[in-house]
Design an enzyme around this catalytic site. Sequence first.
Site, short mmCIF file in Angstrom:
data_model
loop_
_atom_site.label_atom_id
_atom_site.label_comp_id
_atom_site.label_asym_id
_atom_site.label_seq_id
_atom_site.Cartn_x
_atom_site.Cartn_y
_atom_site.Cartn_z
N THR B 152 0.67 -11.54 4.89
CA THR B 152 1.89 -11.67 4.09
C THR B 152 2.12 -10.43 3.23
O THR B 152 1.21 -9.98 2.55
CB THR B 152 1.76 -12.92 3.19
OG1 THR B 152 1.50 -14.05 4.01
CG2 THR B 152 3.04 -13.14 2.39
N GLU B 153 3.35 -9.92 3.25
CA GLU B 153 3.75 -8.75 2.47
C GLU B 153 2.89 -7.52 2.79
O GLU B 153 2.79 -6.60 1.99
CB GLU B 153 3.70 -9.04 0.95
CG GLU B 153 4.58 -10.20 0.49
CD GLU B 153 6.06 -9.94 0.69
OE1 GLU B 153 6.43 -8.78 0.97
OE2 GLU B 153 6.84 -10.89 0.60
N LEU B 154 2.28 -7.54 3.97
CA LEU B 154 1.37 -6.47 4.36
C LEU B 154 0.24 -6.28 3.34
O LEU B 154 -0.30 -5.18 3.17
CB LEU B 154 2.12 -5.15 4.56
CG LEU B 154 2.18 -4.61 6.00
CD1 LEU B 154 2.70 -5.66 6.98
CD2 LEU B 154 2.99 -3.34 6.11
#
Lengths: 430, 409
Positions: B152-154
């Site tokens: 998630t979100e890198l």
Amino acid sequence: MKPRRLSLKGGVKQSAADGALFTQKNMNILMLGWELPPHNSGGLGVACYHLSKALARSGTTIDFVVPYDAEHPGIDFMNIHSATQIDPDFRYGLQAYDRDPTITKEFPDDSPINSMRAVQKKYVKYVEKLLDTVSPDVIHAHDWLTMEAGVRAKQISGAPLVVHVHATEFDRSGEQYGNPIVHEIEQEALLLADRIIAVSGITKSIIVHRYGIPADKVEVVHNAIDVSSFADYEYDMRTFKYLELLRSEGYTVAATVTRFTVQKGLTHFLRAAARASEKYDKLVYLFAGDGEQRDELIAMAAELGISDKVFFTGFVRGKQWRDAYSVADIFIMSSVSEPFGLTALEAAHHDSALIISRQSGVGEVLKHIFRYDFWDSDRLADQMIAIATSPSLASELTRGVKSEYARLTWDEVAVTCEQLYKRSMQGALV
Amino acid sequence: MSQPGIALYLHVHQPYRVRPYTVFDTADSHEYFSTTRDDASSNNEVIFKKVADKSYRPMNQLLEKLLSENDSFKLSLSITGTFLEQAEQWAPDVIASFQRIIATGRVEILAETYHHSLAFFYSLPEFERQVALHRKKIEAIFGVTPTVFRNTELAYNDQVGQWAEKAGYKGVLAEGWDTVLDWRSPNHIYRPPATNSIGLLLKNYQLSDDIAFRFSNQSWNEWPLTTDKYASWVENSFEKGPLVNLFMDYETFGEHQWADTGIFGFFDTFISDWASREDRQFYTVSDALSAFSPVAELTVPQTTTWADTERDLSAWTGNSMQREALRHLYALEHDILRTEDTALITDWRRLGASDAVYYMSTKWLDDGDVHAYFSPYDSPYDAFLYYINVIRDLRWRLMSNHGTGHLHG
């Protein structure tokens, strides 16, 4: 649905013309006010005081007219002129926020000096005479009380008139229409003014939409706060001992420090208090102040069954006044129509979390606050309970608003006013 | 030696936003994610349908066209479970078009958490459950199994890379942030420390953000961005390494950058031009991992993300409200899962979407940049208030329906 901040920002353009304005000679301003501290009944006097002080600091010469005769200790930065010999402490019914239903358009010839219109008449006459000796570059009139004098001074001197609107009759009368004569006086002066200063976008909107004034004649100049005037104070927890005891037992104090008038929306606040108590019983309410609605509010608290949770202090001043802010965990501005709302900034200075009605102008300059519509008692109740039950929410709100309120300085307000004076002298509308 | 090329990766996501949920709803209404108010900015159905019209439909149509016209065009997608659920409910045609796109065999789907959560940092077992849920959902809808992981979100650090290898993934994605790379280029594959086989792909944030953030910004000195200019920048970037990773939100196309900015035309032309070149390639992330070998080990001790100028987790965990919200949420994990109450578990997981705490961020309020981010709520404080009211309702349901847990506050 997750845009992030752009990595490019547009630059703020500063026009060279604005900068050049400061190099001209100092200006003489005829300031027409109704009160100055310590003889003020509310925020109008405080705003006039700090604005004048900041203007004087940057070299402006000010002749300030008040309608009474009194000493103003500490005000040596301008010339104060008394339009009458009335003692400020005995002018019941004549204060900036008093409302007199018997006001007539014409100045009565035979009324006693203690009527509002009679004092205003004297005020105009005094200003007429004063113009024999002073020659202002700009006339700066504050609110309807001095608007007629401002218009008269413009007619006599030919100097441009700046009308500073701290509140309109629509604001003062809450959810009612207000006094048609006062509306008429405001209407005339707003039309005749060269420039108008509104203390918020809300006020500008009222001036434009309800008085039909072109929007480009009205400039929004938000009020500020003078943090240095809050020095020399240490909270000793002694004024509100009972409330402090409750706090030590886990109660949260939600407070208002205000005049008890319809404008302030306090009945809606009380209803929210009753709604909140249905869900959470450790909230108590401090109603600091006095006014025409006091008895109604006391009766209403009883009717709602929350009398034991609501504390009425009566009028507070000085240390008691500051202690009211200090004991408050949450400061509520419940106004139905609040042009600005300086008390919110004062509360922020004393570490309160702020809940501000959307109808209050101060909300335009603060982001770390809760907002709600003044009539939405359920929402206010929800917000109070959330703050009372979440330490992180309370601390983020108080910390956040502290980081922003102090940026609003009177020096910046003065700079904006000076630019506006210059433009009005040049006759330009924008 | 493989040809230089572009690995385009688009992230598709919609969260379940909490409706304005008041203290008077707590213990009364257990409906958190839908509202009858059409105009509510947190109405998930209204938002989904709007974004479907502005982005998902036109962009999928464009992708289908480009895939059919250009045999060499390839890309990668990550699609969250909460997106797929909402699409199934409100825009089944969008699911169908994604199915056709995946069926070309030239579009790879990445693994991630089903609920777009930050569970990796709060509960590893729950994180693994959500990754497994996502895999099942992708297999069921698209018939493929992801082999490359994106968090998630890198959000990435060495532990994420090491976990991904242990979980059997051959690659993992991260932001190619300067403080991590120092003098090194994002245009290579790297290897996380203490791993043997997994490859780390890094976002070329300069070139990615030129499209995702700056494309329509008229005060940008490169505006307007032409396809030729952009292609020349990609060419220049190859001097540092052969793989340009363009990672961005799918919603860049049509939602963040509206159609009238020319974003679709830009994409159409750029992709077609690039596909027609014989000395240049498109790579899926798996292709890139086969075509290039890791050049070096890259250590990322601090968590990086692809968000805002700090590129860390501060947009989600930067203030105490966010930390309190996450603490309360994850404190319920054990009691909630034990109930085996599917509705309750699903609600709890949806509340774990990183978006929920993102809306509580106050970091933008002070620099006047508030308009640069989107929130369905009036303020971060309202976001927190509604969320906490829901958390209390979860506790109430645990108590009254399952006799576990306890109420606080």
